[in-house]
Scaffold this motif. Structure first.
Motif: not given
Length: 610
Positions: A365-368, A380-387, A393-397, A403-413
């Motif tokens: 449920w965190k997949s793009i 395009p709208v989605f990536y424009n919003a997170i860029s 955060l990063q987009v990783t597989m 299967y790209p999904f969102l990954k946050f670098y640190h819980a503090s964010f």
């Protein structure tokens, strides 16, 4: 999409369905080499940890605590790499990234052990063949069946090899709840108790390294007499020795990389004064230093920021904040500055994406693909919003799959986003306005989804059996569509339990009245807690009840009994051909979402409803 399986015997037993492979150190490198390298000196005892040297033979558990942002996870990552043959397995809890399900903890560790020791693998295959539901058992039962019993069946060679190897558990404070009755505190205390008890009784031959924030309940759990006898306690302080030197070295290397990327930048950039000020602003927090370095290096590519180069972004970091923001911590000032880069026209999309990504701890449920489909956004709208957020955060597989999904670098964010006093009203993702956007998009999805479901399926359930469409099962477009429907259903009805669904919003209720609930019920089964639906039915404006939900009274139940209809059915959701049933066939607290019955005798019985 193939699913990795370590257990493929004749009975089809598998363990990967209950694992979080992304939480394993072998699959996901959470920290860049620079940061992991500079974490080696973060603890005075780190050289001992890296060599697998324990304080004493009595200490079977090492507990390292430290405040947020000081680099605990970077230490854990580096430690796991330096242990080499003494490293056995690891689990990196991460609330922000969905790696925090407690019932996935022991199966994930078991997966890693089974890939290394043949006799352990054979024992686990036997366990799951005899009882495939072991992966859904309690933590105590999982530990007994996946560790205590199989370890007794190890071959002599495997037993010798596994002796005093180390399992690393990072971020235990981010472990989530087991269910509505056993919250995250209970889950974390239970894991500590199982580890301590096993270490004290020598039911497990390995050593445990546990790393967490010093939350009060964790401190109390490690303060017991039994824990004290087998635990070596270390603290990673906010101002560890030489931490400024480490951060300075890290930033120097980061700036050298930026200069190579941007050839127009002067070789003398940044000045020593600027570097010293940025180190001072880090205040011993690697979370600040790493986020700042990514912010300085990366442009979002948006028109509003196209003229800002690394020099400009560094200068914006060094300029003192004014007004209310001057009282914020430097880390929160950095996060606010990053959020300020989002154009006002794009900000609502960004906030609703962040809100949806934090709704549930399911990695899928965190997949793009899932998030964009749920929210009705094109790629395009989605990536424009997170860029603008690529510094946090990063987009990783996932699992080496495309299967790209969102990954946050640190819980503090994500902590920042969820705390009003830190993120302010402008960027708080739990505001009424953001919630309204999320619920409205979810209802739009439920309205549209029946047209995209190709054929009914009985593979899918939600809360009733805790079986979601998961990453390993999402093999077709149909699977993905069902996953989106489950997400939207869960979101709408759980929001009711949190009193976040705006009954006063007429357009939201009109959308809900138009959903074809029966089409959804035919496609997949979901279940909801009775208290959620009871509260919703009670608080719903009267003139909408006949269109959305109808609770049944004793008279109707008596008619059902007369015609042989199960007595537990409590509600009809929707009206006419779009109706579905919400039934409670036993004393469970769950209402099961099922298709409206088509048999003539049932239609006669249920016709009394109208």
């Amino acid at each position: 999409m193939d699913s990795p399986s370590i257990l493929a015997n004749s009975s089809g037993a598998r363990i990967t369905g209950g694992t979080l492979i992304n939480a394993s150190v072998n699959v996901v490198q959470k920290y860049p080499p620079l940061l992991r390298g500079y974490s080696r000196r973060a603890s005075p005892q780190h050289h001992q940890l890296g060599g697998g040297e324990w304080k004493s033979k009595n200490a079977r558990v090492m507990w390292m605590d430290g405040p947020a942002g000081v680099g605990k996870s970077a230490v854990a990552q580096t430690w796991s790499e330096e242990l080499e043959e003494k490293f056995l397995a690891a689990f990196f809890f991460s609330r922000a990234n969905g790696w925090n399900q407690p019932l996935r903890f022991f199966p994930t560790l078991a997966y890693q052990l089974a890939t290394k020791y043949e006799s352990y693998r054979a024992a686990i295959e036997g366990v799951i063949s005899r009882d495939p539901l072991v992966l859904e058992m309690s933590l105590e039962a999982q530990f007994r069946e996946l560790f205590v019993k199989p370890l007794r069946e190890l071959s002599p060679d495997d037993r010798n090899a596994i002796e005093d190897t180390i399992i690393i558990v990072d971020g235990l404070d981010e472990c989530g709840p087991i269910n509505t009755k056993l919250d995250h505190v209970k889950a974390q205390e239970m894991i500590i108790k199982l580890i301590i008890t096993a270490a004290a009784s020598r039911d497990s031959p390995f050593l445990w390294g546990v790393i967490s924030r010093p939350e009060s309940h964790i401190v109390s759990a490690f303060a017991s007499k039994q824990a004290h006898a087998v635990t070596w306690h270390l603290t990673l302080p906010l101002r560890a020795p030489n931490v400024d030197e480490d951060i300075t070295s890290y930033l120097r290397d980061a700036f050298a990389t930026i200069r190579l990327k941007y050839h127009s930048i002067s070789p003398s950039w940044p000045s020593e004064n600027s570097l010293a000020q940025l180190v001072k602003q880090s205040d011993g927090l690697f979370a600040y230093a790493s986020s700042a370095a990514r912010y300085i290096e990366r442009s979002s590519g948006l028109p509003s920021e196209s003229r800002l180069g690394p020099e400009d972004r560094l200068q914006s970091l060094l300029e003192p904040s004014s007004g209310l923001r001057a009282s914020f911590s430097k880390l929160d000032q950095l996060y606010l500055l990053i959020m300020d880069q989002i154009p006002k026209a794009v900000l609502p999309n960004t906030l609703v994406i962040l809100r949806a990504s934090q709704w549930n701890n399911r990695v899928l449920w965190k997949s793009i693909s899932i998030l964009s489909s749920l929210l009705g956004m094109s790629n395009p709208v989605f990536y424009n919003a997170i860029s603008p957020l690529y510094s946090v955060l990063q987009v990783t597989m996932a699992d080496n799959k495309s299967y790209p999904f969102l990954k946050f670098y640190h819980a503090s964010f994500t902590d920042f986003l969820g705390t009003l006093s830190r993120s302010t009203e402008e960027y708080h993702i739990y505001s009424a306005a953001v919630n309204c956007l999320l619920y409205s998009a979810s209802l739009d999805t439920l309205l549209d989804l029946p047209s995209r479901i190709q054929q009914p399926s009985d593979r899918y359930t939600l809360l009733d059996t805790a079986h979601y469409v998961d990453l390993e099962e999402c093999e077709t477009r149909q699977d993905e569509t069902i996953a989106v429907g489950q997400f939207a259903m869960d979101l709408i009805f759980e929001s009711i339990s949190r009193n976040q669904f705006a009954h006063s919003q007429q357009h939201m209720l009109e959308k809900m009245a138009g959903v074809d609930w029966n089409a959804h019920a035919i496609a997949y089964e979901v279940s909801f807690f009775n208290a959620w639906i009871k509260r919703f039915a009670r608080e719903l404006p009267r003139h909408f009840r006949s269109q959305i939900i109808n609770p049944h009274n004793i008279i109707f139940k008596a008619v059902w009994v007369l015609f042989g209809v199960p007595i537990g059915w409590n509600y009809v959701l929707g009206k006419g051909a779009k109706r579905a049933l919400l039934s409670k066939p036993s004393r469970r607290q769950l209402l099961t979402f099922t298709p409206y019955p088509q048999a003539t005798w049932r239609r006669i019985a249920l016709s009394f409803t109208y």
